[in-house]
Design an enzyme around this catalytic site. Sequence first.
Site, short mmCIF file in Angstrom:
data_model
loop_
_atom_site.label_atom_id
_atom_site.label_comp_id
_atom_site.label_asym_id
_atom_site.label_seq_id
_atom_site.Cartn_x
_atom_site.Cartn_y
_atom_site.Cartn_z
CD GLN A 157 -1.54 -0.06 3.60
OE1 GLN A 157 -2.60 0.51 3.40
NE2 GLN A 157 -1.29 -0.66 4.76
CE1 TYR A 178 5.43 -4.46 11.61
CE2 TYR A 178 4.51 -3.02 13.29
CZ TYR A 178 4.96 -3.23 12.00
OH TYR A 178 4.92 -2.19 11.10
#
Length: 293
Positions: free
Chosen positions: A11, A124
């Site tokens: 994206q 993450y």
Amino acid sequence: MKILLTGATGQVGWELQRTLMTIGEVIPVGREQIDLAQLDTIRRTIREVKPDLIVNPAAYTAVDKAESEPELAMAINGIAPGAIAEAAKQVGAAIIHYSTDYVFDGSQATPYTEQDQPNPQNIYGKTKLAGEQAIVSVGVPHLILRTSWVYGLRGKNFLLTMLRLAQEREEIKVVDDQIGAPTWSRMIAEITAQILSQSPDNVSDFIASKSGIYHLTASGQTSWYGFAKAILADDIKQSRKLQRLIPITTPEYPTAASRPAYSLLDSAKLSHTFGLVLPNWERSLELVISENR
């Protein structure tokens, strides 16, 4: 200027393809050319292309899945950026790399600056911090741009999830006690291009003179519930299915990965260094929604 762009179909990468075209020759590569889990593909591609600049939005972004795939997440987010930096140094290239608000633990009550100590609370965030540190340790000219709550009309993100659920469910429950700044993928790409447009002929020297970590998010703040409410403002009035949007607390929506309760980033350093104004998240969202009508 020859620009090697990783993650070109993601994206942010997709938006960067468009904005960077005005800056130089963009060479977009996807997983077929560079697999960030395979370091030899990184070294080979950079050696062959010999870019002046490497722009790296590619990442492992499945926050919850990373808890069960820590090795893969670390390979892509933590180790690969170091390999990119080493290969870039060998060919004399500079790097622009993207990171995340999740490097912080969320315990503050004021926006995080670049001087605040990272303390990630999930895999993450830990792997993204490792990637930042790997780039810095190599000593290559670099801009590390931390952003947050990225969304757009491509890929997988909160905006698209809410629009889909509004057509499928009568009721949606959304966490209301996590605070951040939703940031449009196109805005990230446009700000990146505006930074590079200030570069003289030698981009490596320009970035070397500005090297460091910068926060790049939309201005303003909201919760995930507030973000959802803004996304669905029109849809709630005339939805085919959705009737109720309900605010809930983090414990009411357990996830594999812990999220920071407060991850607002202070983008003043970027604004002052490059003379750029970062738009409000609500105005950006209005533009996205208008494109989707």
